[in-house]
Design a protein around this motif. Structure first.
Motif, mmCIF file in Angstrom:
data_model
loop_
_atom_site.group_PDB
_atom_site.id
_atom_site.type_symbol
_atom_site.label_atom_id
_atom_site.label_comp_id
_atom_site.label_asym_id
_atom_site.label_seq_id
_atom_site.Cartn_x
_atom_site.Cartn_y
_atom_site.Cartn_z
ATOM 1 N N ASP B 102 0.514 -1.442 0.039
ATOM 2 C CA ASP B 102 -0.437 0.162 0.297
ATOM 3 C C ASP B 102 0.670 0.796 -0.354
ATOM 4 O OD1 ASP B 102 -1.631 2.321 0.513
ATOM 5 O OD2 ASP B 102 -2.262 1.099 2.727
ATOM 6 N N SER B 105 -0.565 4.019 3.113
ATOM 7 C CA SER B 105 0.549 3.764 4.718
ATOM 8 C C SER B 105 1.569 3.465 4.610
ATOM 9 C CB SER B 105 -0.330 3.264 4.940
ATOM 10 O OG SER B 105 -0.207 1.401 4.936
ATOM 11 N N SER B 106 2.604 3.689 3.619
ATOM 12 C CA SER B 106 3.771 3.581 3.942
ATOM 13 C C SER B 106 4.882 4.370 3.670
ATOM 14 C CB SER B 106 4.781 2.508 2.784
ATOM 15 O OG SER B 106 4.078 2.750 1.311
ATOM 16 N N LEU B 107 3.732 5.487 3.276
ATOM 17 C CA LEU B 107 5.228 7.091 4.404
ATOM 18 C C LEU B 107 4.331 8.154 4.274
ATOM 19 C CD1 LEU B 107 4.962 7.626 -0.267
ATOM 20 C CD2 LEU B 107 6.752 7.184 1.099
#
Lengths: 587, 324
Positions: B102, B105-107
């Motif tokens: 995803d 949500s990974s940043l």
């Protein structure tokens, strides 16, 4: 390296010449975005303006206010002050002959004897005779042995008791002998009555001497120098005897005195050099000044008495400076109070709003406006310090709980539950009472209040932070920080905290209003900020007095309005921040 | 020869305990990964396929030690990862990277892109401070990002751009091995192609080794050199891409591959429909775990756990159909 240099050079020249994407698109940080969204919210701006005004009012207002927060205002005012008290003389006054002993306790016995109509009474093994000289005039006599007689084989001899300084005159000797032989108990010689105590061959002769006078008359000397005379037994005795016998003159110590006026308002004058000088007035009304430094002249007293007898309630009198002064007489039972206008310095209490005091003065004579300003400082400061304290404890404990999880989380959350079980108001009331009892300094009190509120309020923030961190911890970007090997402190402070911050700011702003309310409530209940310091709550505290609440709106209504506005402002700003931080809202 | 193997996983197991009651008594275990072994050579891509919940992502995360293992071992260039201390682990972290499914949500939403990419570079002091900016610019260009994106925040980017940022973040650390955990499944098809091509280009340029986790077989077919098929925590078949796609042996693999859509509508698809849903990994079926849904199911499958059958050319299958 060379390639890179040329590249950067290229870029910079590129940038100055052409309007490319880099320059066209404005970069907005999330913070700026929030700010922009916030500024678009009208309600939030209203709240912000309210808060700015409140802060300016509280923190700058104090600098501009010409007064100090605990400055008490006073003014000169003419008020009716008690000047003299008058009483109908209903009790006996005792005048005791100089050098004689008539104890205080004997007076009670004397009063009893008078009421019973006795001619003698006994006190402390001593018998005093009681003679009524006239209405309400009594003299008390003490028998004094003046001489002894001896009859030896028909030969009569008499000797004086030397200690009394009595001398036996021929008339006395003859009268005494006649009385002893006739076994009489009394005889008269030289115009004096003696009593005889027959003891067979020898007898004792007593002379009853008046040692005290009881009458209801009040003697008021005309001059202070005459006070000694008018207080003397001989003078009073002579006056009273003359008064009850209806005589208009008497002489004492080779001076002739004249009595004039009515029986209850006699003027005693002395005849000197062919004229008469008033010595004192004799009346049945006692007039005494209410202050020690006032000397009421007998003349003035006579005028008061006259007015009392005439049942007047007002009269005028020209004082020694020639000014006409108004007096008022108030009667309570047999006591009359004479009042007159006197100028005195009084505290300006409950002064209605004027130009000098924009919101009037309170029950302590302090400027309400100035106290609102200084009170605002304390109210706002308490709010901020408590929120900072709460947030600090909340972030640390909630952060630890959320980040480390496991048993640490469980332990901290149970601790939070424990804190939530503490009943807030009873605890605060107990602490308030303890502080009252220990008479803690008002400034220290505020710090203690801040600490207590902070320590009791951090739990909700800790929960919010923990929840937020728990959810963030599972997000991919936190896993990514682990995968990229970023150290724990940086993970917490650069990744977790900035993401928790928006929520915290909203939470803190919202709770600011709540804390101001709590502080106001506590101060209102008298547990918070104490006199002479002010807070908005303690100013409203004045409304606990129904008289103040109904008559002096300007003392407590403005403080109430300020509290409402400030809390409203904080809530508006908090709402605005929450909306602004909400990423789902349109930009 | 040994140096050539970047990652070797031996009998890796990861069980999640099921806790119940007031004191968290362990009443059972979810066998997310139940004995998986494979090795990946340098510069190769291994595809890991399987349906949702079969343990692909757990394998990816566990072999990077983002999860704790239950048993087994993971060797990175011959070094056991689970034996490292935290400090040593932190030092080799840059060499092992992961790209998430995803990209939203990974940043971290409150950090500018340049910072996201460069943070770990600075942390590990991979490049001198004065070359830092140029280095980030170079990496961003390599990943198809423009240098002026540096000061922007993740919310200003599309999904494909975000995935490029994630790739750039992994790449900036100069890794040897990258776990691509379904990197394209959240993207639309045109972007998928871009990202896949980017990954391939980067592999060539930097000599990367990938573990490519996906449930999208066509993507796996495109990018992988070898393919592992997982079912309920087990690796049921493994082989080179060519072997597996040409001749799938395990009934599950066959069923899976029969579901690949054909771009030619005239070809009649011979689909094998799997009945029922995937059983719970907390309570897996006895014998062969697949027997409840297998159309070739025999009596022996219900009682006996099948053994690995080597079909040659590094191709193995775990099924009772073979090796008798």
């Amino acid at each position: 390296m060379e390639k890179k240099n040329s590249e950067t050079k290229n870029r910079s020249s590129f940038g100055t010449q052409k309007l490319d994407d880099e320059r066209r698109v404005r970069v907005l940080s999330p913070g700026m975005l929030v700010f922009k969204r916030f500024m678009r919210n009208k309600l939030a701006i209203t709240g912000l303006i309210i808060l700015v005004v409140m802060f300016a009012f509280s923190f700058l207002g104090g600098l501009f206010s010409p007064y100090n927060q605990s400055q008490v205002f006073k003014h000169d005012e003419e008020i009716m002050k008690e000047y003299a008290t008058c009483m109908q003389s209903t009790d006996f006054r005792y005048t005791i002959r100089e050098g004689a002993v008539f104890p205080d306790a004997a007076r009670a016995q004397a009063a009893l004897a008078i009421s019973k109509g006795q001619t003698s009474f006994t006190y402390d093994d001593k018998t005093y005779s009681l003679v009524q000289e006239g209405e309400n005039v009594y003299t008390f006599g003490d028998a004094l042995m003046v001489a002894n007689t001896r009859s030896l084989a028909g030969k009569f001899s008499i000797s004086a008791v030397e200690a009394t300084g009595f001398t036996v005159s021929d008339e006395f000797a003859a009268a005494a002998q006649a009385a002893v032989e006739a076994r009489a108990s009394q005889f008269e010689a030289d115009g004096t009555i003696y009593t005889v105590e027959n003891g067979g061959k020898s007898s004792s002769i007593y002379h009853v001497e008046s040692i005290a006078l009881a009458s209801k008359s009040v003697f008021d000397p005309y001059e202070e120098s005459m006070e000694g005379l008018t207080k003397s037994f001989a003078f009073r005795y002579a006056v009273e005897i003359a008064r009850v016998k209806g005589q208009t003159t008497f002489s004492l110590d080779d001076k002739d005195y004249v009595l004039s006026g009515e029986t209850n308002e006699l003027l005693v004058s002395v005849q000197e050099n062919g004229g008469t000088t008033p010595v004192c007035s004799v009346s049945d009304i006692l007039v005494s000044p209410n202050a020690n430094d006032i000397f009421l002249t007998a003349e003035f007293k006579a005028i008061i008495r006259e007015n009392i007898r005439d049942k007047q309630t007002k009269f005028q009198y020209t004082d020694e400076t020639g000014a006409l002064v108004d007096y008022r007489i108030d009667r309570v039972n047999t006591t009359y109070t004479v009042r007159t206008l006197k100028e005195s310095r009084v505290i300006t209490m409950f002064d209605f709003p004027t130009a000098a005091h924009l919101l009037g003065t309170d029950s302590n004579g302090m400027d309400v406006m100035t106290r609102l300003m200084y009170g605002g400082r304390i109210s706002l400061m308490v709010g901020f310090v408590v929120v900072l304290l709460e947030t600090f404890i909340g972030i640390v404990l909630g952060g630890i709980s959320g980040y480390f999880g496991g048993w640490i989380d469980t332990a901290i959350m149970r601790f939070v539950d424990l804190f939530n079980c503490i009943p807030f108001y009873p605890i605060v009331m107990i602490i308030g009472t303890v502080m009252d009892k220990m008479e803690i300094d008002p400034i220290k009190r505020i710090f203690i209040l801040m600490a207590v509120l902070g320590l009791l309020g951090w739990t909700s923030i800790a929960r919010v932070v923990r929840g937020q961190i728990l959810s963030l911890r599972e997000q991919d970007f936190m896993v990514a920080t682990e995968a990229t090997g970023i150290r724990v402190s940086r993970r917490i402070f650069r990744h977790l905290v900035p993401n928790v911050m928006p929520l915290l700011i909203v939470q803190a702003t919202m709770s600011l209003g709540g804390i101001i309310i709590t502080e106001a409530t506590l101060s209102y209940l008298g547990l918070g900020v104490k006199y002479p310091l002010a807070s908005w709550g303690s100013i409203i505290n004045a409304a606990t007095n129904v008289h103040v609440m109904t008559n002096y709106w300007f003392i407590w209504i403005p403080a109430g309005i300020l509290i409402v506005l400030t809390v409203l402002g904080f809530n508006f700003v908090g709402d605005g921040l929450r909306d602004a931080f909400d990423p789902k809202m349109k930009r | 020869m040994n140096d050539d193997i970047v990652i070797e996983v031996k009998d890796l197991k990861k069980y999640y305990p099921i806790k119940a009651g007031m004191f968290g008594r362990v009443v059972g275990q979810v066998r997310a990964v139940d004995g998986v072994s494979f090795r990946i050579r340098r510069g190769m891509t291994m595809g890991l396929v399987g349906e949702s919940g079969c343990g692909k992502t757990t394998v990816g995360k566990t072999l990077l030690r983002l999860n704790d293992k239950t048993s087994g071992s993971v060797l990175f260039k011959g070094q056991e990862i689970f034996d490292l201390s935290h400090n040593e682990l932190r030092k080799i972290r840059p060499q092992l990277q992961i790209i998430f499914q995803d990209p939203y949500s990974s940043l971290s939403p409150r950090m500018p892109v340049g910072e996201i990419i460069g943070e770990a570079v600075r942390e590990h002091k991979l490049v001198p401070e004065r070359e830092f900016d140029d280095y980030i610019t170079k990496i961003m260009r390599a990943c198809g990002l423009q240098p002026y994106h540096k000061d922007r925040y993740p919310h200003e980017f599309s999904g494909g751009q975000r995935q490029r940022i994630c790739i750039a973040r992994a790449l900036a650390l100069n890794p040897d091995f990258i776990v691509c955990d379904e990197p394209v499944s959240a993207l639309d098809v045109s972007i998928q192609a871009q990202i896949i091509n980017l990954l391939e280009d980067l592999q060539k340029e930097f000599g990367l080794t990938y573990l490519f986790i996906s449930h999208d077989l066509s993507v796996v077919e495109h990018i992988s050199d070898t393919v592992g098929v997982m079912y309920l925590g087990d690796m049921v078949e493994y082989g080179t891409k060519k072997d597996i796609f040409a001749k799938p042996m395990h009934p599950y693999t066959q069923a899976l591959f029969s579901a690949i859509p054909m771009p030619d509508p005239t070809v009649k698809m011979n689909r094998i429909i799997l009945e029922g849903s995937i059983p719970s990994p907390a309570n897996p079926p006895s014998g062969c775990k697949f027997h409840t849904r297998c159309r070739e199911c025999m009596e022996i499958c219900k009682t006996e756990v099948p053994k690995r059958y080597e079909a040659g050319n590094d191709h193995f299958v775990v099924c009772h159909l073979y090796g008798k």
